[in-house]
Design a protein around this motif. Sequence first.
Motif, PDB file in Angstrom:
ATOM      1  N   VAL A 121     -86.352  -0.408  27.944  1.00  0.00           N
ATOM      2  CA  VAL A 121     -86.391  -1.363  29.051  1.00  0.00           C
ATOM      3  C   VAL A 121     -87.071  -0.679  30.234  1.00  0.00           C
ATOM      4  O   VAL A 121     -86.685   0.421  30.627  1.00  0.00           O
ATOM      5  CB  VAL A 121     -84.977  -1.820  29.451  1.00  0.00           C
ATOM      6  N   LYS A 122     -88.066  -1.316  30.790  1.00  0.00           N
ATOM      7  CA  LYS A 122     -88.769  -0.780  31.955  1.00  0.00           C
ATOM      8  C   LYS A 122     -88.157  -1.366  33.228  1.00  0.00           C
ATOM      9  O   LYS A 122     -87.639  -2.479  33.228  1.00  0.00           O
ATOM     10  CB  LYS A 122     -90.266  -1.122  31.887  1.00  0.00           C
ATOM     11  N   TRP A 123     -88.250  -0.616  34.321  1.00  0.00           N
ATOM     12  CA  TRP A 123     -87.719  -1.067  35.597  1.00  0.00           C
ATOM     13  C   TRP A 123     -88.673  -0.688  36.732  1.00  0.00           C
ATOM     14  O   TRP A 123     -89.426   0.274  36.621  1.00  0.00           O
ATOM     15  CB  TRP A 123     -86.333  -0.494  35.865  1.00  0.00           C
ATOM     16  N   GLU A 124     -88.631  -1.462  37.793  1.00  0.00           N
ATOM     17  CA  GLU A 124     -89.458  -1.223  38.973  1.00  0.00           C
ATOM     18  C   GLU A 124     -88.650  -1.521  40.233  1.00  0.00           C
ATOM     19  O   GLU A 124     -87.839  -2.447  40.247  1.00  0.00           O
ATOM     20  CB  GLU A 124     -90.681  -2.141  38.981  1.00  0.00           C
ATOM     21  N   VAL A 125     -88.885  -0.724  41.262  1.00  0.00           N
ATOM     22  CA  VAL A 125     -88.321  -0.974  42.591  1.00  0.00           C
ATOM     23  C   VAL A 125     -89.488  -0.952  43.575  1.00  0.00           C
ATOM     24  O   VAL A 125     -90.281  -0.004  43.591  1.00  0.00           O
ATOM     25  CB  VAL A 125     -87.276   0.080  42.975  1.00  0.00           C
ATOM     26  N   ALA A 126     -89.596  -2.010  44.379  1.00  0.00           N
ATOM     27  CA  ALA A 126     -90.734  -2.160  45.285  1.00  0.00           C
ATOM     28  C   ALA A 126     -90.253  -2.470  46.697  1.00  0.00           C
ATOM     29  O   ALA A 126     -89.104  -2.862  46.917  1.00  0.00           O
ATOM     30  CB  ALA A 126     -91.659  -3.273  44.795  1.00  0.00           C
ATOM     31  N   ASN A 168     -96.317  -3.012  46.198  1.00  0.00           N
ATOM     32  CA  ASN A 168     -96.083  -1.624  46.583  1.00  0.00           C
ATOM     33  C   ASN A 168     -94.830  -1.119  45.859  1.00  0.00           C
ATOM     34  O   ASN A 168     -93.711  -1.225  46.356  1.00  0.00           O
ATOM     35  CB  ASN A 168     -95.903  -1.506  48.098  1.00  0.00           C
ATOM     36  N   VAL A 169     -95.018  -0.597  44.661  1.00  0.00           N
ATOM     37  CA  VAL A 169     -93.912  -0.111  43.846  1.00  0.00           C
ATOM     38  C   VAL A 169     -93.531   1.290  44.309  1.00  0.00           C
ATOM     39  O   VAL A 169     -94.355   2.205  44.323  1.00  0.00           O
ATOM     40  CB  VAL A 169     -94.283  -0.106  42.350  1.00  0.00           C
ATOM     41  N   ALA A 170     -92.256   1.437  44.703  1.00  0.00           N
ATOM     42  CA  ALA A 170     -91.780   2.724  45.215  1.00  0.00           C
ATOM     43  C   ALA A 170     -91.280   3.638  44.102  1.00  0.00           C
ATOM     44  O   ALA A 170     -91.448   4.851  44.157  1.00  0.00           O
ATOM     45  CB  ALA A 170     -90.662   2.492  46.235  1.00  0.00           C
ATOM     46  N   GLY A 188     -84.572   8.603  45.579  1.00  0.00           N
ATOM     47  CA  GLY A 188     -85.861   8.856  46.217  1.00  0.00           C
ATOM     48  C   GLY A 188     -86.352   7.752  47.119  1.00  0.00           C
ATOM     49  O   GLY A 188     -87.541   7.701  47.447  1.00  0.00           O
ATOM     50  N   LEU A 189     -85.453   6.842  47.530  1.00  0.00           N
ATOM     51  CA  LEU A 189     -85.846   5.755  48.422  1.00  0.00           C
ATOM     52  C   LEU A 189     -85.554   6.120  49.873  1.00  0.00           C
ATOM     53  O   LEU A 189     -84.846   7.079  50.166  1.00  0.00           O
ATOM     54  CB  LEU A 189     -85.091   4.474  48.047  1.00  0.00           C
ATOM     55  N   ARG A 221     -86.664  -5.199  39.491  1.00  0.00           N
ATOM     56  CA  ARG A 221     -86.739  -6.071  38.325  1.00  0.00           C
ATOM     57  C   ARG A 221     -86.830  -5.218  37.060  1.00  0.00           C
ATOM     58  O   ARG A 221     -87.084  -4.014  37.120  1.00  0.00           O
ATOM     59  CB  ARG A 221     -87.937  -7.012  38.414  1.00  0.00           C
ATOM     60  N   PHE A 222     -86.602  -5.871  35.916  1.00  0.00           N
ATOM     61  CA  PHE A 222     -86.639  -5.218  34.609  1.00  0.00           C
ATOM     62  C   PHE A 222     -87.616  -5.953  33.703  1.00  0.00           C
ATOM     63  O   PHE A 222     -87.844  -7.159  33.847  1.00  0.00           O
ATOM     64  CB  PHE A 222     -85.262  -5.232  33.952  1.00  0.00           C
ATOM     65  N   THR A 223     -88.133  -5.209  32.710  1.00  0.00           N
ATOM     66  CA  THR A 223     -89.012  -5.778  31.691  1.00  0.00           C
ATOM     67  C   THR A 223     -88.622  -5.209  30.334  1.00  0.00           C
ATOM     68  O   THR A 223     -88.393  -4.002  30.194  1.00  0.00           O
ATOM     69  CB  THR A 223     -90.494  -5.450  31.968  1.00  0.00           C
ATOM     70  N   ALA A 224     -88.546  -6.078  29.333  1.00  0.00           N
ATOM     71  CA  ALA A 224     -88.350  -5.641  27.944  1.00  0.00           C
ATOM     72  C   ALA A 224     -89.332  -6.420  27.086  1.00  0.00           C
ATOM     73  O   ALA A 224     -89.294  -7.661  27.050  1.00  0.00           O
ATOM     74  CB  ALA A 224     -86.918  -5.901  27.479  1.00  0.00           C
ATOM     75  N   GLY A 225     -90.224  -5.715  26.412  1.00  0.00           N
ATOM     76  CA  GLY A 225     -91.271  -6.390  25.667  1.00  0.00           C
ATOM     77  C   GLY A 225     -92.109  -7.234  26.610  1.00  0.00           C
ATOM     78  O   GLY A 225     -92.576  -6.764  27.649  1.00  0.00           O
TER      79      GLY A 225
END
Length: 522
Positions: free
Chosen positions: A78-83, A90-92, A113-114, A123-127
Motif C-alpha cells: 500500500v502506498k501513502w502520500e502526505v502533502a 506538493n508532496v511532503a 519529518g513534518l 491518502r493511500f493507494t493500492a493497485g
Amino acid sequence: MTVPYSVSRRGVMLALGAGGVALGSRRPALADPVFAEYPFQLGIAAGDPAPDGFMIWTRLAPRPLEIGHGMPSAPVPVKWEVATDRSFSNVARSGETIARPELGHAVHVEVGGLEPGREYFYRFTAGAERTPSGRAKTAPAPGSSVARARFGVLGCQAYEHGFYTAHRKAASEDLDFAYFYGDYIYEGRGSRTYTGSGGTMENPRQHVGGEAYSLDDYRRRYALYKLDTDLQASHAATAWFVTWDDHEVTNNWVGAIDDGVPPEVFLLRRQAAAQAFYEHMPLRRSAFPRGSDIQLYRHASWGNLLDLNLLDTRQHRTKQPCGDSWNATCDGVSDPRAQVLGEAQEAWLYRNLERSEAHWKVLAQQIMVMDLDRKEGPEPGYNLDTWAGYRIPRQRMLNRLRDRRIGNTVVLTGDEHQNYAGELYVDGRNPEGAPVAAEFVTTSVSSSGDGQDQRADGRRYLAENLFLKFNNAQRGYVVCDVTPERWQTEFKVLDKVSEKGGTLSTRAKFAVANGDARVVPA
C-alpha cells in the motif's frame, strides 16, 4: 466466479516465503493487487498528532462483513502520500507499507519529518485504487506560544440506537484535533428494540450477527461501524486522539474481571478485543497489543497551551464495589486497596501534572470524577462504575491536585450519555473552599437514542448537588475553545438521531477562567 482480489502466483509465493516481513531492501517485491471491489470501504483516519507528524490509517477490505474481508491470506503493498495541499501538488512525505493478513490488512503509518503547527493532507493507494484525501494538523512546536486551540470531544456511538449526524456536523467544525473518549463499538448482538430510561424504542438500524467474542466477531463489528459515511467524514476531517471505554470489550468490564467467566477465558476475549481495537484505530506502534494488554495511556501537548493526559480507566482498575449496583453505596466504596488507574499509571499521571508548564492540564478519560449523588433522600447513592465508587483513589488524586497547587486542570469525560458541567471537590457532599478542578462530561453520539433536553433525575441532580452546574440528555458532541486566559466548552446537541437529518444547535456554553476552577455560563 469473480474473486475480490488477485496477485500473481509468484508474488504470493514470494510474500509467503518471506513470512510477510518487510526488512528494508530485503523485502521481496510484491505484485500490485487487482481488486474486483473497492478495497478502501472502511475509510481513512489520522491520529496522535505530534509536532513532527501523526499516524495515518486505513484497512483493505473489499468485502468488509465477510470472514476474510474479501482478501487473501497474503501481504499486500500500500502506498501513502502526505502533502501540504489538497491537490497533492506538493508532496511532503511518501512511501510504501504492507497491509498484513495477521492484522486484518490494516495499515498504520507513523509519518514524521513534518513541520509543526500546520495543516497537511494524506491518502493511500493500492493497485489502481486510491482513497479520498484526509486532513490532519501537526501539533505546535514543544513549548511554543499558542494563542488558541479548538478541538472536539465525541464518544459512545451505539450503531443500533441512532445515526451519526453528530459526526457529520463535527466534520465541518474546522477542529485542530478531536478526542474520542471511548465506546467506539458496542459488542452486543443485534436487537430490534432498545429499552432505556425513556422506555422501549425501535432501533433505527441493527447490528449484524451475535455478540462479539472472537477476533473475527470484533473485526466485523468495527467494519459495520466504519462503513458509516458520516463517521468516515469525521475521521477524514481531523486527527483524533482515541481511547477506549468498556463496550470495545464488554459492558462495565475492568481488569481481568467479567462476572461468571473464568479470568483466563475472559483474557482471551480481551486479547481479541485489543487486537481488533488496534487494527481499526490510528494508534502508534507503542499501542501494539501484547496478549490481552494494550498501552493506551499516553501524553501529548499542544505547544505551551495544553498538556493532554490520555487515561485508561478500564484496564488497570479493580472490581466495582457493591456488586456494581446502580444508585447505591456500601463499605466497599472506601476500600483502601481500590484502584482506578493502577499504581503505574497513577504515578505517571502525577509526574506529568507536577512537571507541566502548560497553561491547561487536561485529564482526558472515560468515567465521571464528580461524586454525583444520584439517590433521592438523605442516603447517598452513586454510579459505582465511576470514580465515585472508588473514594480513596479519587480523594488521592484530588488531594494531589489541591496540595501541590496544580491549577488550571480540566477533566474531559464521557460514558454517561448525557452532558454535564461541574466543579470537582475532594468531597462533593461538603464542597468547602475553592474547587480543585473543572469537569465537562460529553454526551453520546447516538447511544440511548434521541433523548430529551433534561430528564427528571437530571433536574434532581442539579438541585441536590451544589457542584453540578449543567445537565442535558440529548445526543451530540462538545467543542472546546481554549486560550491562555479562558477555557470555553460548547455543548452542541441534536433534536434527533432516530432519523437522518437531525438539527444541530448550541444548548449551552460554560467557561473556566485562568487561575479559577469555577464553572460559569459563557
